[in-house]
Design a protein around this motif. Structure first.
Motif, mmCIF file in Angstrom:
data_model
loop_
_atom_site.group_PDB
_atom_site.id
_atom_site.type_symbol
_atom_site.label_atom_id
_atom_site.label_comp_id
_atom_site.label_asym_id
_atom_site.label_seq_id
_atom_site.Cartn_x
_atom_site.Cartn_y
_atom_site.Cartn_z
ATOM 1 N N HIS A 35 0.838 -1.191 0.000
ATOM 2 C CA HIS A 35 0.000 0.000 0.000
ATOM 3 C C HIS A 35 0.874 1.243 0.000
ATOM 4 O O HIS A 35 2.036 1.213 0.362
ATOM 5 N N TRP A 36 0.276 2.348 -0.371
ATOM 6 C CA TRP A 36 0.988 3.620 -0.402
ATOM 7 C C TRP A 36 1.279 4.091 1.010
ATOM 8 O O TRP A 36 0.500 3.857 1.921
ATOM 9 N N GLN A 37 2.398 4.749 1.149
ATOM 10 C CA GLN A 37 2.737 5.374 2.423
ATOM 11 C C GLN A 37 3.095 6.823 2.118
ATOM 12 O O GLN A 37 3.884 7.097 1.214
ATOM 13 N N VAL A 38 2.508 7.725 2.859
ATOM 14 C CA VAL A 38 2.733 9.150 2.639
ATOM 15 C C VAL A 38 3.536 9.697 3.802
ATOM 16 O O VAL A 38 3.200 9.454 4.964
ATOM 17 N N SER A 39 4.596 10.424 3.485
ATOM 18 C CA SER A 39 5.399 11.077 4.518
ATOM 19 C C SER A 39 5.185 12.577 4.420
ATOM 20 O O SER A 39 5.347 13.166 3.352
ATOM 21 N N LEU A 40 4.785 13.181 5.530
ATOM 22 C CA LEU A 40 4.574 14.621 5.575
ATOM 23 C C LEU A 40 5.724 15.236 6.364
ATOM 24 O O LEU A 40 5.807 15.085 7.580
ATOM 25 N N PHE A 41 6.612 15.893 5.680
ATOM 26 C CA PHE A 41 7.772 16.488 6.322
ATOM 27 C C PHE A 41 7.400 17.848 6.893
ATOM 28 O O PHE A 41 6.631 18.605 6.302
ATOM 29 N N GLY A 42 7.938 18.124 8.065
ATOM 30 C CA GLY A 42 7.689 19.408 8.704
ATOM 31 C C GLY A 42 6.449 19.404 9.597
ATOM 32 O O GLY A 42 6.086 20.430 10.145
#
Length: 49
Positions: A35-42
């Motif tokens: 599955h997709w994994q989203v990384s939100l930086f900051g």
């Protein structure tokens, strides 16, 4: 404007359908895909929990 030749017969429609085994195999393969994994930086991880 639609001609009669554009309609599929019942046999032609049935030929295009998947069997239950083909559907189960397709669904099992879908679940095996990562599955997709989203990384939100900051953004703090505390906000995401």
């Amino acid at each position: 404007m639609t001609s009669k030749s554009s309609f599929l017969t019942q046999a032609q429609r049935a030929h295009r359908r998947l069997t239950w085994v083909e559907r189960w195999d397709r669904d099992a393969a879908t679940h095996a895909v990562s599955h997709w994994q989203v990384s939100l930086f900051g953004i703090s991880s505390n906000v995401l929990d």
